[in-house]
Design a protein around this motif. Structure first.
Motif, PDB file in Angstrom:
ATOM      1  N   VAL A  25       0.833  -1.210   0.000  1.00 33.87           N
ATOM      2  CA  VAL A  25       0.000   0.000   0.000  1.00 33.87           C
ATOM      3  C   VAL A  25       0.866   1.257   0.000  1.00 33.87           C
ATOM      4  O   VAL A  25       0.643   2.184  -0.788  1.00 33.87           O
ATOM      5  N   LEU A  26       1.881   1.292   0.882  1.00 36.56           N
ATOM      6  CA  LEU A  26       2.750   2.473   0.930  1.00 36.56           C
ATOM      7  C   LEU A  26       3.520   2.656  -0.373  1.00 36.56           C
ATOM      8  O   LEU A  26       3.676   3.774  -0.857  1.00 36.56           O
ATOM      9  N   GLY A  27       3.991   1.574  -0.941  1.00 38.40           N
ATOM     10  CA  GLY A  27       4.706   1.658  -2.218  1.00 38.40           C
ATOM     11  C   GLY A  27       3.816   2.187  -3.322  1.00 38.40           C
ATOM     12  O   GLY A  27       4.238   3.011  -4.130  1.00 38.40           O
ATOM     13  N   GLY A  28       2.573   1.726  -3.354  1.00 38.91           N
ATOM     14  CA  GLY A  28       1.628   2.201  -4.367  1.00 38.91           C
ATOM     15  C   GLY A  28       1.331   3.681  -4.214  1.00 38.91           C
ATOM     16  O   GLY A  28       1.287   4.420  -5.192  1.00 38.91           O
ATOM     17  N   LEU A  29       1.126   4.117  -2.967  1.00 39.29           N
ATOM     18  CA  LEU A  29       0.840   5.533  -2.729  1.00 39.29           C
ATOM     19  C   LEU A  29       2.021   6.416  -3.119  1.00 39.29           C
ATOM     20  O   LEU A  29       1.844   7.476  -3.730  1.00 39.29           O
ATOM     21  N   LEU A  30       3.229   5.975  -2.776  1.00 37.00           N
ATOM     22  CA  LEU A  30       4.412   6.754  -3.142  1.00 37.00           C
ATOM     23  C   LEU A  30       4.603   6.801  -4.653  1.00 37.00           C
ATOM     24  O   LEU A  30       5.001   7.828  -5.209  1.00 37.00           O
ATOM     25  N   LEU A  31       4.310   5.692  -5.320  1.00 33.59           N
ATOM     26  CA  LEU A  31       4.439   5.663  -6.779  1.00 33.59           C
ATOM     27  C   LEU A  31       3.442   6.616  -7.428  1.00 33.59           C
ATOM     28  O   LEU A  31       3.793   7.378  -8.341  1.00 33.59           O
ATOM     29  N   ILE A  32       2.205   6.601  -6.953  1.00 35.47           N
ATOM     30  CA  ILE A  32       1.187   7.506  -7.498  1.00 35.47           C
ATOM     31  C   ILE A  32       1.567   8.963  -7.240  1.00 35.47           C
ATOM     32  O   ILE A  32       1.442   9.816  -8.118  1.00 35.47           O
ATOM     33  N   ALA A  33       2.057   9.259  -6.038  1.00 34.63           N
ATOM     34  CA  ALA A  33       2.456  10.635  -5.718  1.00 34.63           C
ATOM     35  C   ALA A  33       3.609  11.082  -6.610  1.00 34.63           C
ATOM     36  O   ALA A  33       3.644  12.233  -7.065  1.00 34.63           O
ATOM     37  N   ALA A  34       4.551  10.187  -6.878  1.00 37.33           N
ATOM     38  CA  ALA A  34       5.690  10.545  -7.729  1.00 37.33           C
ATOM     39  C   ALA A  34       5.240  10.810  -9.160  1.00 37.33           C
ATOM     40  O   ALA A  34       5.688  11.771  -9.799  1.00 37.33           O
ATOM     41  N   ILE A  35       4.344   9.999  -9.672  1.00 31.33           N
ATOM     42  CA  ILE A  35       3.858  10.190 -11.048  1.00 31.33           C
ATOM     43  C   ILE A  35       3.058  11.490 -11.154  1.00 31.33           C
ATOM     44  O   ILE A  35       3.215  12.250 -12.110  1.00 31.33           O
ATOM     45  N   ARG A  36       2.221  11.760 -10.140  1.00 33.51           N
ATOM     46  CA  ARG A  36       1.429  13.008 -10.171  1.00 33.51           C
ATOM     47  C   ARG A  36       2.344  14.229 -10.107  1.00 33.51           C
ATOM     48  O   ARG A  36       2.101  15.222 -10.793  1.00 33.51           O
ATOM     49  N   SER A  37       3.378  14.163  -9.296  1.00 34.23           N
ATOM     50  CA  SER A  37       4.275  15.323  -9.202  1.00 34.23           C
ATOM     51  C   SER A  37       5.099  15.505 -10.472  1.00 34.23           C
ATOM     52  O   SER A  37       5.451  16.615 -10.836  1.00 34.23           O
ATOM     53  N   MET A  38       5.378  14.416 -11.175  1.00 32.13           N
ATOM     54  CA  MET A  38       6.123  14.525 -12.429  1.00 32.13           C
ATOM     55  C   MET A  38       5.319  15.280 -13.479  1.00 32.13           C
ATOM     56  O   MET A  38       5.869  16.040 -14.273  1.00 32.13           O
ATOM     57  N   PHE A  39       4.011  15.063 -13.487  1.00 33.01           N
ATOM     58  CA  PHE A  39       3.179  15.691 -14.494  1.00 33.01           C
ATOM     59  C   PHE A  39       2.568  17.003 -14.001  1.00 33.01           C
ATOM     60  O   PHE A  39       1.695  17.548 -14.655  1.00 33.01           O
ATOM     61  N   GLY A  40       2.976  17.482 -12.840  1.00 34.70           N
ATOM     62  CA  GLY A  40       2.527  18.787 -12.365  1.00 34.70           C
ATOM     63  C   GLY A  40       1.126  18.835 -11.810  1.00 34.70           C
ATOM     64  O   GLY A  40       0.517  19.879 -11.745  1.00 34.70           O
ATOM     65  N   LYS A  41       0.592  17.676 -11.437  1.00 36.34           N
ATOM     66  CA  LYS A  41      -0.758  17.652 -10.873  1.00 36.34           C
ATOM     67  C   LYS A  41      -0.679  17.324  -9.393  1.00 36.34           C
ATOM     68  O   LYS A  41      -1.267  16.356  -8.923  1.00 36.34           O
TER      69      LYS A  41
END
Length: 44
Positions: A25-41
């Protein structure tokens, strides 16, 4: 009587189902946060 053995010495963290679930769960949340920050959202 031999040396005292603790339960924590005989079991690996990966054998405990809850630890793997929390890691997933923590890995998934961190991955989603990293992808969102990469695209500026970041949402802020």
């Amino acid at each position: 009587m031999g040396p005292i053995r603790y339960a924590a010495e005989e079991i690996s963290w990966y054998d405990v189902p809850g630890v793997r679930l929390v890691g997933l769960v923590l890995g998934g949340l961190l991955l989603i946060a990293a992808i969102r920050s990469m695209f500026g959202k970041g949402g802020r």
